[in-house]
Design a protein around this motif. Structure first.
Motif, PDB file in Angstrom:
ATOM      1  N   ILE A  99       0.958  -1.390   0.076  1.00 53.69           N
ATOM      2  CA  ILE A  99      -0.228  -0.022  -0.221  1.00 53.69           C
ATOM      3  C   ILE A  99       1.015   1.014  -0.073  1.00 53.69           C
ATOM      4  N   LYS A 100       0.734   2.280  -0.500  1.00 52.09           N
ATOM      5  CA  LYS A 100       1.680   3.554  -0.591  1.00 52.09           C
ATOM      6  C   LYS A 100       1.037   4.368   0.221  1.00 52.09           C
ATOM      7  N   LEU A 101       1.741   4.739   0.613  1.00 53.68           N
ATOM      8  CA  LEU A 101       1.191   5.964   1.502  1.00 53.68           C
ATOM      9  C   LEU A 101       2.795   6.805   1.054  1.00 53.68           C
ATOM     10  N   ASN A 102       1.730   8.430   1.325  1.00 55.67           N
ATOM     11  CA  ASN A 102       3.233   9.506   1.587  1.00 55.67           C
ATOM     12  C   ASN A 102       4.026   9.457   2.486  1.00 55.67           C
ATOM     13  N   LYS A 103       5.133  10.561   1.748  1.00 57.15           N
ATOM     14  CA  LYS A 103       6.501   9.864   2.372  1.00 57.15           C
ATOM     15  C   LYS A 103       6.171  11.298   3.730  1.00 57.15           C
ATOM     16  N   HIS A 104       5.877  11.955   3.892  1.00 56.59           N
ATOM     17  CA  HIS A 104       4.897  12.941   4.725  1.00 56.59           C
ATOM     18  C   HIS A 104       4.610  12.364   5.700  1.00 56.59           C
ATOM     19  N   THR A 105       2.963  12.128   5.579  1.00 61.05           N
ATOM     20  CA  THR A 105       2.563  11.122   6.138  1.00 61.05           C
ATOM     21  C   THR A 105       3.259   9.895   7.200  1.00 61.05           C
ATOM     22  N   LYS A 106       3.800   9.131   6.374  1.00 61.27           N
ATOM     23  CA  LYS A 106       4.963   8.400   6.726  1.00 61.27           C
ATOM     24  C   LYS A 106       5.467   9.409   8.580  1.00 61.27           C
ATOM     25  N   ASN A 107       6.212  10.044   7.985  1.00 67.01           N
ATOM     26  CA  ASN A 107       7.271  10.859   9.420  1.00 67.01           C
ATOM     27  C   ASN A 107       6.572  11.836   9.937  1.00 67.01           C
ATOM     28  N   ARG A 108       5.171  12.339   9.968  1.00 72.36           N
ATOM     29  CA  ARG A 108       4.028  12.855  10.361  1.00 72.36           C
ATOM     30  C   ARG A 108       4.012  11.587  11.121  1.00 72.36           C
ATOM     31  N   VAL A 109       3.412  10.964  11.133  1.00 75.27           N
ATOM     32  CA  VAL A 109       3.076   9.981  12.371  1.00 75.27           C
ATOM     33  C   VAL A 109       3.992   9.220  13.147  1.00 75.27           C
ATOM     34  N   LYS A 110       4.948   9.362  12.901  1.00 75.07           N
ATOM     35  CA  LYS A 110       6.642   8.524  13.774  1.00 75.07           C
ATOM     36  C   LYS A 110       6.760   9.596  14.764  1.00 75.07           C
ATOM     37  N   LYS A 111       6.662  11.033  13.992  1.00 78.14           N
ATOM     38  CA  LYS A 111       7.039  12.116  14.730  1.00 78.14           C
ATOM     39  C   LYS A 111       5.630  12.183  16.043  1.00 78.14           C
ATOM     40  N   PHE A 112       4.069  12.224  15.537  1.00 80.71           N
ATOM     41  CA  PHE A 112       3.680  12.022  17.037  1.00 80.71           C
ATOM     42  C   PHE A 112       3.393  11.152  17.954  1.00 80.71           C
ATOM     43  N   ILE A 113       3.875   9.934  16.866  1.00 78.32           N
ATOM     44  CA  ILE A 113       4.266   8.800  18.083  1.00 78.32           C
ATOM     45  C   ILE A 113       4.959   9.298  19.354  1.00 78.32           C
ATOM     46  N   ILE A 114       6.002   9.646  18.875  1.00 81.30           N
ATOM     47  CA  ILE A 114       7.835  10.152  19.854  1.00 81.30           C
ATOM     48  C   ILE A 114       7.414  10.808  20.932  1.00 81.30           C
ATOM     49  N   GLU A 115       6.062  12.721  20.224  1.00 83.97           N
ATOM     50  CA  GLU A 115       6.049  13.335  20.874  1.00 83.97           C
ATOM     51  C   GLU A 115       5.223  12.641  22.439  1.00 83.97           C
ATOM     52  N   GLN A 116       4.264  11.808  21.727  1.00 85.85           N
ATOM     53  CA  GLN A 116       3.319  11.426  23.200  1.00 85.85           C
ATOM     54  C   GLN A 116       4.117  11.146  23.700  1.00 85.85           C
ATOM     55  N   LYS A 117       5.667  10.005  23.119  1.00 91.24           N
ATOM     56  CA  LYS A 117       6.152   9.545  24.403  1.00 91.24           C
ATOM     57  C   LYS A 117       6.962   9.924  25.293  1.00 91.24           C
TER      58      LYS A 117
END
Length: 209
Positions: A99-117
């Protein structure tokens, strides 16, 4: 937000890492997380499943009995899908589950998870670890000093460390990743994350997106 860097014995050092709280997200990215986890899990599938259809089976092509006059239903050869051992109708075929997912979206998700932790205080930073030989006891003592022994833990390094990998690969509920291999699924799957000092520069790049 400032985090003190710990040494391998779990003691505080004079080094500090600062995260700008202004860049923390004010909204939820639940749907983006769902899409990224779905993409990751689909990518783990080999997609090599295959069943044989009627034309791919070996066997006789002789018609079992005449078309009419038997009082029974019409039948073809023994490879007919209605018989045991016959071909399968519309069976699975090899395919890709990507499944193709935009690179910016993947990085944004990674950022959000790190922020929450970071907000939940589930991230620790340790000095760079150097091992001359593989030693599992060293990793166990490190986890004990960090008060994380027995907990589900992800450790992220700035560069590959073969001896540390060999020392930790048999440990339960522990995963070691290079910062370039870091994925959103692992960040979600492991409640606690330990970053090495040399991985912080790359992590700050994610947070500054």
């Amino acid at each position: 937000m400032k985090l003190r860097v710990l040494d391998i014995k779990g003691n505080l050092t004079d080094k500090k890492v600062e995260f700008n709280e202004k860049i923390f997200s004010k909204k939820s990215y639940d749907h983006s997380i769902y899409l990224e986890v779905k993409r990751y899990l689909f990518a783990q599938r080999q997609g090599t499943h295959k069943s044989k259809e009627k034309g791919e089976l070996s066997g006789s092509n002789r018609k079992l009995h005449r078309q009419k006059g038997t009082g029974g239903s019409r039948k073809g050869d023994i490879k007919n899908p209605i018989f045991r051992g016959g071909g399968r109708v519309f069976g699975p075929k090899p395919r890709k589950y990507l499944i193709k997912l935009n690179k910016h979206t993947k990085n944004r998700v990674k950022k959000f998870i790190i922020e929450q932790k970071l907000i939940q205080n589930r991230i620790k930073i340790v000095e760079n670890i150097e091992l001359n030989i593989p030693k599992t006891k060293f990793v166990l003592e490190l986890l004990k000093s960090l008060q994380l022994k027995g907990k589900k833990l992800l450790m992220v390094l700035g560069e590959k460390n073969k001896n540390l990998y060999l020392s930790s690969r048999n440990l339960e509920n522990f995963k070691l990743l290079n910062v370039n291999e870091l994925d959103c699924f692992s960040l979600l799957n492991f409640p606690y994350v330990v970053f090495s000092e040399n991985s912080i520069k790359k992590i700050n790049e994610f947070l500054s997106i």
